[in-house]
Design an enzyme around this catalytic site. Structure first.
Site, PDB file in Angstrom:
ATOM      1  N   SER A   1       0.854  -1.193   0.000  1.00  0.00           N
ATOM      2  CA  SER A   1       0.000   0.000   0.000  1.00  0.00           C
ATOM      3  C   SER A   1       0.880   1.231   0.000  1.00  0.00           C
ATOM      4  CB  SER A   1      -0.869   0.001   1.265  1.00  0.00           C
ATOM      5  OG  SER A   1      -1.489   1.256   1.449  1.00  0.00           O
TER       6      SER A   1
ATOM      7  N   TYR B   1      -2.799   0.168  10.220  1.00  0.00           N
ATOM      8  CA  TYR B   1      -2.631  -0.205   8.805  1.00  0.00           C
ATOM      9  C   TYR B   1      -1.195   0.068   8.354  1.00  0.00           C
ATOM     10  CZ  TYR B   1      -4.115  -0.786   3.916  1.00  0.00           C
ATOM     11  OH  TYR B   1      -4.263  -1.222   2.617  1.00  0.00           O
TER      12      TYR B   1
HETATM   13  N1  LIG Z   1      -8.535  -0.536  -1.367  1.00  0.00           N
HETATM   14  C1  LIG Z   1      -7.455   0.201  -1.215  1.00  0.00           C
HETATM   15  O1  LIG Z   1      -7.506   1.444  -1.197  1.00  0.00           O
HETATM   16  C2  LIG Z   1      -6.111  -0.462  -1.098  1.00  0.00           C
HETATM   17  C3  LIG Z   1      -4.973   0.287  -1.418  1.00  0.00           C
HETATM   18  C4  LIG Z   1      -3.711  -0.315  -1.295  1.00  0.00           C
HETATM   19  C5  LIG Z   1      -3.608  -1.616  -0.868  1.00  0.00           C
HETATM   20  N2  LIG Z   1      -4.737  -2.309  -0.557  1.00  0.00           N
HETATM   21  C6  LIG Z   1      -4.569  -3.684  -0.104  1.00  0.00           C
HETATM   22  O2  LIG Z   1      -5.093  -4.533  -1.094  1.00  0.00           O
HETATM   23  C7  LIG Z   1      -5.480  -5.759  -0.498  1.00  0.00           C
HETATM   24  C8  LIG Z   1      -6.888  -6.086  -0.953  1.00  0.00           C
HETATM   25  O3  LIG Z   1      -7.774  -5.124  -0.392  1.00  0.00           O
HETATM   26  P1  LIG Z   1      -9.094  -4.627  -1.129  1.00  0.00           P
HETATM   27  O4  LIG Z   1      -9.029  -3.172  -1.193  1.00  0.00           O
HETATM   28  O5  LIG Z   1      -9.316  -5.400  -2.340  1.00  0.00           O
HETATM   29  O6  LIG Z   1     -10.171  -4.962   0.007  1.00  0.00           O
HETATM   30  P2  LIG Z   1     -11.398  -5.954   0.052  1.00  0.00           P
HETATM   31  O7  LIG Z   1     -12.243  -5.832  -1.151  1.00  0.00           O
HETATM   32  O8  LIG Z   1     -12.027  -5.736   1.395  1.00  0.00           O
HETATM   33  O9  LIG Z   1     -10.715  -7.393  -0.009  1.00  0.00           O
HETATM   34  C9  LIG Z   1     -10.026  -7.947   1.069  1.00  0.00           C
HETATM   35  C10 LIG Z   1     -10.195  -9.436   0.988  1.00  0.00           C
HETATM   36  O10 LIG Z   1      -9.436 -10.032   2.029  1.00  0.00           O
HETATM   37  C11 LIG Z   1     -10.176 -11.105   2.584  1.00  0.00           C
HETATM   38  N3  LIG Z   1      -9.771 -11.236   3.973  1.00  0.00           N
HETATM   39  C12 LIG Z   1      -9.825 -10.300   4.948  1.00  0.00           C
HETATM   40  N4  LIG Z   1      -9.384 -10.808   6.097  1.00  0.00           N
HETATM   41  C13 LIG Z   1      -9.021 -12.084   5.844  1.00  0.00           C
HETATM   42  C14 LIG Z   1      -8.496 -13.124   6.621  1.00  0.00           C
HETATM   43  N5  LIG Z   1      -8.232 -12.962   7.936  1.00  0.00           N
HETATM   44  N6  LIG Z   1      -8.245 -14.316   6.047  1.00  0.00           N
HETATM   45  C15 LIG Z   1      -8.497 -14.505   4.732  1.00  0.00           C
HETATM   46  N7  LIG Z   1      -8.999 -13.554   3.939  1.00  0.00           N
HETATM   47  C16 LIG Z   1      -9.253 -12.359   4.494  1.00  0.00           C
HETATM   48  C17 LIG Z   1     -11.643 -10.707   2.435  1.00  0.00           C
HETATM   49  O11 LIG Z   1     -12.481 -11.823   2.249  1.00  0.00           O
HETATM   50  P3  LIG Z   1     -13.227 -12.522   3.471  1.00  0.00           P
HETATM   51  O12 LIG Z   1     -13.879 -11.429   4.245  1.00  0.00           O
HETATM   52  O13 LIG Z   1     -14.174 -13.475   2.835  1.00  0.00           O
HETATM   53  O14 LIG Z   1     -12.153 -13.221   4.215  1.00  0.00           O
HETATM   54  C18 LIG Z   1     -11.618  -9.897   1.150  1.00  0.00           C
HETATM   55  O15 LIG Z   1     -11.959 -10.696   0.042  1.00  0.00           O
HETATM   56  C19 LIG Z   1      -5.349  -5.565   1.008  1.00  0.00           C
HETATM   57  O16 LIG Z   1      -4.112  -6.104   1.437  1.00  0.00           O
HETATM   58  C20 LIG Z   1      -5.318  -4.061   1.156  1.00  0.00           C
HETATM   59  O17 LIG Z   1      -4.610  -3.665   2.308  1.00  0.00           O
HETATM   60  C21 LIG Z   1      -5.987  -1.774  -0.679  1.00  0.00           C
END
Ligand SMILES: NC(=O)c1ccc[n+]([C@@H]2O[C@H](COP(=O)([O-])OP(=O)(O)OC[C@H]3O[C@@H](n4cnc5c(N)ncnc54)[C@H](OP(=O)(O)O)[C@@H]3O)[C@@H](O)[C@H]2O)c1
Length: 235
Positions: free
Chosen positions: A139, A152
């Site tokens: 991130s 975070y």
């Molecule tokens: N969105 C942003 O602005 C952003 C920016 C930079 C980086 N990121 C990173 O990108 C990655 C994906 O995030 P996203 O934005 O796509 O969010 P998201 O749509 O909420 O996806 C996160 C996924 O992680 C799974 N998850 C959460 N806790 C878990 C656990 N303990 N065990 C297994 N699976 C788990 C969730 O599925 P379940 O609930 O079914 O487990 C969900 O499918 C993350 O690492 C986030 O930090 C996001």
């Protein structure tokens, strides 16, 4: 359904957001999928949309034994893992002085320790085969800080330390590690966070996917990190 042309892409957090977009694109690139998350239905929906080649396994990335078992099952039932995309992640926002240990620990346990669990489970077989790529989703919060994002940032800065150490350890191993450090990306992650967030100003998940594919396919160089920021600057 034709047989996948490439090895297994193992994607955690594949049921939504960035993980989902990466899984679909990697299936399109010819990978069979091994998808991991806590809820089965979204994982199965991704597999169905991708054409069905692969396996969805419910596992909480915070549980090292469950992750180990999930990876073993995927290798046994789908095939050798060639690509690992640890995308499972959670966030919370609150001033540190008001943040109890429970949400803080959950974010660190998921984003940092959960990614370590997945990499630890996948690495031995990949090292033995001397091939493959690791593409952790970090991130912007691994490179700069924002008030309210202590848990975070701690998780992502810690993960950056792990990733950069691992890259040095992997030199000469045949494995590569590409860190993606996106800024705010339009995904369900933001739904549970307090505040008003303009999704229209955020990076589309497809842009993160484009970076992933470019990083994997760039010839003659190991791409180590790709930073993506919203066009109008950080939110
Ligand atoms: N969105 C942003 O602005 C952003 C920016 C930079 C980086 N990121 C990173 O990108 C990655 C994906 O995030 P996203 O934005 O796509 O969010 P998201 O749509 O909420 O996806 C996160 C996924 O992680 C799974 N998850 C959460 N806790 C878990 C656990 N303990 N065990 C297994 N699976 C788990 C969730 O599925 P379940 O609930 O079914 O487990 C969900 O499918 C993350 O690492 C986030 O930090 C996001």
């Amino acid at each position: 359904m034709s047989a996948p042309a490439r090895g297994v892409a193992l994607v955690s957090g594949a049921g939504s957001g960035i993980g989902r977009a990466c899984a679909l694109a990697l299936a399109g690139r010819g990978h069979a999928l091994g998808v991991i998350g806590r809820r089965l239905a979204p994982l199965q929906a991704v597999l169905a949309e991708a054409g069905g080649a692969g396996l969805a396994v419910v596992a909480d990335v915070r549980d090292a034994a469950a992750v180990e078992a999930a990876v073993r099952r995927i290798e046994a039932e789908v095939g050798p893992v060639e690509l690992v995309v640890p995308a499972a992640g959670v966030a919370c926002i609150a001033p540190f002085a008001e943040l109890s240990s429970q949400p803080f620990d959950e974010v660190v346990a998921t984003n940092l320790l959960g990614c370590a669990n997945l990499l630890r489970a996948a690495l031995p077989a990949m090292l033995a085969r001397r091939r493959g790529s690791l593409v952790p989703i970090l991130s912007v919060a691994a490179r700069r800080t924002f008030p309210g994002w202590s848990a975070y940032s701690a998780s992502k800065w810690g993960l950056l330390g792990l990733v950069e150490t691992l890259r040095e350890e992997l030199a000469g191993s045949g494995l590569r590690i590409l860190a993606l450090t996106p800024g705010a990306t339009a995904s369900p992650l933001w739904d549970a966070l307090p505040g008003e967030w303009d999704r229209g100003r955020m990076i589309p998940p497809e842009a993160v996917v484009a970076a992933l594919l470019w990083g994997l396919e760039a010839e003659g160089a190991a791409v180590e990190e790709i930073r993506l920021r919203p066009l109008g600057g950080d939110l």
